[in-house]
Design a protein around this motif. Structure first.
Motif, PDB file in Angstrom:
ATOM      1  N   ALA A   1       0.819  -1.219   0.000  1.00 46.82           N
ATOM      2  CA  ALA A   1       0.000   0.000   0.000  1.00 46.82           C
ATOM      3  C   ALA A   1       0.847   1.261   0.000  1.00 46.82           C
ATOM      4  O   ALA A   1       0.424   2.305  -0.513  1.00 46.82           O
ATOM      5  CB  ALA A   1      -0.932  -0.015   1.219  1.00 46.82           C
ATOM      6  N   ASP A   2       2.063   1.206   0.550  1.00 47.60           N
ATOM      7  CA  ASP A   2       2.890   2.406   0.652  1.00 47.60           C
ATOM      8  C   ASP A   2       3.203   3.022  -0.704  1.00 47.60           C
ATOM      9  O   ASP A   2       3.472   4.224  -0.792  1.00 47.60           O
ATOM     10  CB  ASP A   2       4.202   2.089   1.385  1.00 47.60           C
ATOM     11  CG  ASP A   2       4.032   2.060   2.898  1.00 47.60           C
ATOM     12  OD1 ASP A   2       2.928   2.404   3.382  1.00 47.60           O
ATOM     13  OD2 ASP A   2       4.986   1.690   3.601  1.00 47.60           O
ATOM     14  N   ASP A   3       3.176   2.230  -1.772  1.00 50.34           N
ATOM     15  CA  ASP A   3       3.452   2.771  -3.103  1.00 50.34           C
ATOM     16  C   ASP A   3       2.388   3.767  -3.560  1.00 50.34           C
ATOM     17  O   ASP A   3       2.601   4.494  -4.538  1.00 50.34           O
ATOM     18  CB  ASP A   3       3.557   1.636  -4.132  1.00 50.34           C
ATOM     19  CG  ASP A   3       4.888   0.911  -4.057  1.00 50.34           C
ATOM     20  OD1 ASP A   3       5.796   1.395  -3.356  1.00 50.34           O
ATOM     21  OD2 ASP A   3       5.014  -0.157  -4.696  1.00 50.34           O
TER      22      ASP A   3
ATOM     23  N   PHE B   1       1.041   6.147  -1.454  1.00 51.75           N
ATOM     24  CA  PHE B   1       0.982   7.297  -0.553  1.00 51.75           C
ATOM     25  C   PHE B   1       2.021   8.349  -0.940  1.00 51.75           C
ATOM     26  O   PHE B   1       3.210   8.054  -1.049  1.00 51.75           O
ATOM     27  CB  PHE B   1       1.199   6.851   0.896  1.00 51.75           C
ATOM     28  CG  PHE B   1       0.140   5.902   1.389  1.00 51.75           C
ATOM     29  CD1 PHE B   1      -1.202   6.192   1.228  1.00 51.75           C
ATOM     30  CD2 PHE B   1       0.492   4.708   1.999  1.00 51.75           C
ATOM     31  CE1 PHE B   1      -2.188   5.322   1.673  1.00 51.75           C
ATOM     32  CE2 PHE B   1      -0.477   3.828   2.455  1.00 51.75           C
ATOM     33  CZ  PHE B   1      -1.829   4.143   2.291  1.00 51.75           C
ATOM     34  N   ILE B   2       1.567   9.582  -1.098  1.00 54.96           N
ATOM     35  CA  ILE B   2       2.418  10.655  -1.599  1.00 54.96           C
ATOM     36  C   ILE B   2       3.609  10.909  -0.682  1.00 54.96           C
ATOM     37  O   ILE B   2       4.721  11.169  -1.161  1.00 54.96           O
ATOM     38  CB  ILE B   2       1.590  11.954  -1.805  1.00 54.96           C
ATOM     39  CG1 ILE B   2       2.423  13.035  -2.501  1.00 54.96           C
ATOM     40  CG2 ILE B   2       1.032  12.471  -0.492  1.00 54.96           C
ATOM     41  CD1 ILE B   2       2.749  12.737  -3.933  1.00 54.96           C
ATOM     42  N   HIS B   3       3.434  10.811   0.639  1.00 51.80           N
ATOM     43  CA  HIS B   3       4.573  11.101   1.525  1.00 51.80           C
ATOM     44  C   HIS B   3       5.637  10.013   1.420  1.00 51.80           C
ATOM     45  O   HIS B   3       6.833  10.290   1.553  1.00 51.80           O
ATOM     46  CB  HIS B   3       4.108  11.265   2.972  1.00 51.80           C
ATOM     47  CG  HIS B   3       3.667  10.020   3.654  1.00 51.80           C
ATOM     48  ND1 HIS B   3       2.547   9.319   3.265  1.00 51.80           N
ATOM     49  CD2 HIS B   3       4.202   9.333   4.704  1.00 51.80           C
ATOM     50  CE1 HIS B   3       2.403   8.266   4.056  1.00 51.80           C
ATOM     51  NE2 HIS B   3       3.400   8.252   4.933  1.00 51.80           N
ATOM     52  N   LYS B   4       5.212   8.774   1.158  1.00 51.95           N
ATOM     53  CA  LYS B   4       6.183   7.696   0.980  1.00 51.95           C
ATOM     54  C   LYS B   4       6.955   7.860  -0.332  1.00 51.95           C
ATOM     55  O   LYS B   4       8.147   7.547  -0.407  1.00 51.95           O
ATOM     56  CB  LYS B   4       5.468   6.342   1.006  1.00 51.95           C
ATOM     57  CG  LYS B   4       4.930   5.949   2.374  1.00 51.95           C
ATOM     58  CD  LYS B   4       6.051   5.688   3.357  1.00 51.95           C
ATOM     59  CE  LYS B   4       5.556   5.164   4.676  1.00 51.95           C
ATOM     60  NZ  LYS B   4       6.648   4.885   5.635  1.00 51.95           N
TER      61      LYS B   4
ATOM     62  N   PHE C   1      -6.392  -4.103   0.366  1.00 51.58           N
ATOM     63  CA  PHE C   1      -6.959  -4.595   1.622  1.00 51.58           C
ATOM     64  C   PHE C   1      -8.054  -5.617   1.357  1.00 51.58           C
ATOM     65  O   PHE C   1      -9.206  -5.440   1.725  1.00 51.58           O
ATOM     66  CB  PHE C   1      -7.486  -3.414   2.454  1.00 51.58           C
ATOM     67  CG  PHE C   1      -6.438  -2.384   2.742  1.00 51.58           C
ATOM     68  CD1 PHE C   1      -5.464  -2.612   3.691  1.00 51.58           C
ATOM     69  CD2 PHE C   1      -6.398  -1.189   2.031  1.00 51.58           C
ATOM     70  CE1 PHE C   1      -4.482  -1.674   3.961  1.00 51.58           C
ATOM     71  CE2 PHE C   1      -5.413  -0.239   2.282  1.00 51.58           C
ATOM     72  CZ  PHE C   1      -4.451  -0.484   3.250  1.00 51.58           C
ATOM     73  N   ASP C   2      -7.669  -6.697   0.689  1.00 54.61           N
ATOM     74  CA  ASP C   2      -8.625  -7.727   0.282  1.00 54.61           C
ATOM     75  C   ASP C   2      -8.692  -8.910   1.240  1.00 54.61           C
ATOM     76  O   ASP C   2      -9.546  -9.775   1.083  1.00 54.61           O
ATOM     77  CB  ASP C   2      -8.277  -8.246  -1.120  1.00 54.61           C
ATOM     78  CG  ASP C   2      -9.262  -7.740  -2.169  1.00 54.61           C
ATOM     79  OD1 ASP C   2     -10.359  -7.312  -1.786  1.00 54.61           O
ATOM     80  OD2 ASP C   2      -8.923  -7.766  -3.366  1.00 54.61           O
TER      81      ASP C   2
END
Length: 292
Positions: free
Chosen positions: A151-153, A155-158, A271-272
């Motif tokens: 999921a981190d891919d 998120f803009i801050h990551k 988130f499956d």
């Protein structure tokens, strides 16, 4: 938040085995808003029971989510949809305590470094090459395939911190920088892809009804995962391979609301698993909120 009698009573009832009582108690706690989170965190630290800790964690999550719904509603209804702010709201779903100032500072630093290399005599392709060189070579931004196991891919801050993201998150960063630099870069609606177009500012592509008009409105395209520019012929070749007939609507710029909505929809697929289905439902709820 300073505890009053009601708050104290509510906190002591979190461990009530009756689910109906717990539902009523948690809803009342959520009504207090984010100010009650320190009280809940203190209770969590002093609770040895794992099941009760999980209940507290879920209440804290629901408090954050309720606030996020309000924030997204305000963003949706604002006169100007700031793309960076919208992307930061998405990140706050998973990272509710995210400090936004370092992200804004780093993006501004990127913008200044690109601006120093730009001038009014450059062609659109030369302008894009400057942006691409600084972003992908100097800052070494990397692109990954869109996958739902990280999921981190999304998120803009990551992306800003780690200089790595997928085509959507990298594309959002690219558009944020382009807007700060007054470069006419927008996402377009090509099926099954997140592609950026470098628009001809002299042509109103929004009202294009013919494919030829749309072609006049976009000088070239950019692959946001790696910054590589490509042509109309490349796009037409892709559409032919996937058996899709080109239509003018594919080349109109996506609204910022639609971009953030698409980010939420794609993120929800991370988130499956059974234990995280509630997150998928909440993210789709936020995405649906932007339809209004």
């Amino acid at each position: 938040m300073e505890e009053n009698r009601e708050i104290s009573a509510l906190l002591t009832l979190i461990d009530d085995p009756d689910e109906e009582v717990f539902t009523t108690v948690s809803e009342r706690i959520i009504h207090y808003g984010s100010g009650i989170i320190p009280n809940l965190e203190n209770l969590w630290e002093n609770t040895p029971d794992n099941e009760i800790q999980e209940r507290i964690e879920m209440i804290i999550h629901r408090v954050h989510f309720t606030g996020l719904v309000q924030d997204f509603t305000q963003w949706r209804d604002s006169a100007y949809h700031d793309l960076l702010f919208g992307a930061l709201l998405v990140a706050k779903y998973q990272y509710p305590d995210l400090q936004t100032a370092p992200v804004i500072y780093e993006i501004d630093r990127m913008k200044r470094n690109i601006w120093l290399e730009l001038n009014t005599y450059l062609t659109p392709l030369e302008q894009a090459n400057v942006l691409n060189s600084i972003l992908y070579n100097y800052y070494n931004l990397k692109g990954t395939e869109i996958a739902y196991n990280n999921a981190d891919d999304f998120f803009i801050h990551k992306v800003v911190q780690g200089k790595k993201g997928n085509s959507i998150s990298n594309g959002i960063l690219y558009m944020i920088l382009a807007e700060l630099l007054d470069l006419p870069v927008r996402a377009v609606n090509i099926p099954r892809q997140f592609v950026l177009g470098y628009f001809n500012s002299e042509f109103d592509v929004e009202n294009a009804t013919l494919l030829e008009q749309a072609q006049s409105g976009i000088d070239f395209f950019v692959d946001a995962s790696n910054g590589n520019p490509f042509t109309w012929q490349d796009v037409e070749g892709y559409l032919k391979r996937v058996s899709i007939t080109p239509m003018p609507g594919y080349f109109k710029p996506l609204s910022k609301k639609r971009i953030i909505q698409q980010l939420l929809e794609e993120l929800s697929q991370c988130f499956d698993t059974p234990g995280q289905q509630y997150k998928k439902a909440e993210l789709l709820q936020l995405a649906a909120l932007l339809d209004a």
